[in-house]
Design an enzyme around this catalytic site. Sequence first.
Site, short mmCIF file in Angstrom:
data_model
loop_
_atom_site.label_atom_id
_atom_site.label_comp_id
_atom_site.label_asym_id
_atom_site.label_seq_id
_atom_site.Cartn_x
_atom_site.Cartn_y
_atom_site.Cartn_z
N MET A 315 27.76 73.22 19.99
CA MET A 315 28.73 73.89 20.86
C MET A 315 28.53 73.39 22.29
O MET A 315 27.87 74.03 23.11
CB MET A 315 28.58 75.40 20.76
CG MET A 315 29.02 75.95 19.42
SD MET A 315 28.95 77.76 19.36
CE MET A 315 29.75 78.07 17.78
N HIS A 441 15.21 49.53 42.64
CA HIS A 441 13.97 50.18 43.07
C HIS A 441 14.14 50.69 44.50
O HIS A 441 14.67 49.97 45.35
CB HIS A 441 12.82 49.17 43.02
CG HIS A 441 11.53 49.72 43.58
ND1 HIS A 441 10.74 50.61 42.88
CD2 HIS A 441 10.92 49.53 44.78
CE1 HIS A 441 9.68 50.92 43.61
NE2 HIS A 441 9.77 50.28 44.77
#
Length: 462
Positions: A315, A441
């Site tokens: 759900m 990075h």
Amino acid sequence: MASYDVIIIGGGPGGYVCAIRCAQLGLKTAVVEGRESLGGTCLNVGCIPSKALLHATHQLHEAEVNFARMGLVGKAPSVNWEKMQAFKADVVAQNTRGIEFLFKKNKIDWLKGWGTIPAAGKVKVGEEVHEARAIVIATGSEPATIPGVEIDEKTVVSSTGALSLPKIPKRMVVIGAGVIGLELGSVYARLGAEVTVVEYLDHITPGMDGEISKTFQRTLKKQGLNFVLGAAVEGVEALKTKARVNYTLRKDGTKATAEGDVVLVATGRRAFTRGLGLETLGVKTDARGVIEVDSHWRTSVPGIYAIGDCIPGPMLAHKAEDEGMAVAEVIAGRAGHVNYGVIPSVIYTHPEVAAVGKTEEELKEEGRAYKVGKFSFMGNGRAKAALAAEGFVKILADAETDRILGAHILGPSAGEMIHELCVAMEFGAAAEDVALTCHAHPTFSEAVREAALACGDGPIHA
């Protein structure tokens, strides 16, 4: 009487997405919705308002716990509950108004009221009957309770009531250690409530990878949530100013109680299909009212389809959205498809938890040979800079082919990072494919690459 190509019953994520896709495909479309606003449970009393409260209370937590460590020195903010509720309401309104705008933009009719299906090809709303070549049932779900527990939305509340409490409780008991209970339990714990979670199983988050679940529980415990596991709730007594939860510990039969100003019943949800006239029509459902469908979301009655929480499967709003788009394609004569093996799930606590695909327990049960690549956020520069280095990334890959079978993340922005692995799995990628992909990075996502590297020769930063 108006005639349409498609009438969708329910204006939640499944229904409204289905309607927009139908309209884009040139189908004359209408949506039946009885709420005062579109968006269903998710936008009105579910995903969106809960995320507003989670975000607000996380900011409070940062101010109380981490600001001083970062050199932000000063008095922690106080909580104005009325203003926080107003903020939540404004977020909801912006989203629901956005759906109304999209309906107008795509020329979708909103049939206001509650719908029934008197016969195949006909939908009744109020006193009016409308005709449609195809009907899509997208009526969603409602909170479920357990025997001996009656929800009054005052002292004993569902998730709906918990989002709009008149004041912050001093003590809260949460029945159920699933997604809803832990998210809302976190909200009130951050606001200063003493939160006790009572769970029938001997672990939290049913269905989650076991290693993630155990680490997650330890994290939540450090944040102030108390857990009573393996406890069968027998009833809740609503007293004058509080409620008492009576339970029995399954391991030894010990009877005990937990008291709170508010008890949140978070024992899952059930399909909301009553009142549609399905029995008279001959639409097959199971004992719980869940509608049976085939691989193209067709029910047992020609011309009637069903999607979302009212059919089998997790759900989740995004699962309903995927089905909504797919069934629109089917109705338009195209090929609609949902890959049920790549549907992510997220718990929006802090740190977040996200998962897709198989757990280790499932792979063991299947007898499938697999390998594990893990990387801790303690080795991630961005996470340390954000004071969010708790948790890890875990990738499960086939022992022979290296194909990614599942991924599990406990950490900062886990709900965003999981999608890299969803895309990888959708294209049948190997862990090596992720490991060889350049990641910027410093980012949290580097931890995903490091976990992928750990499926091979090993991570760099561990």
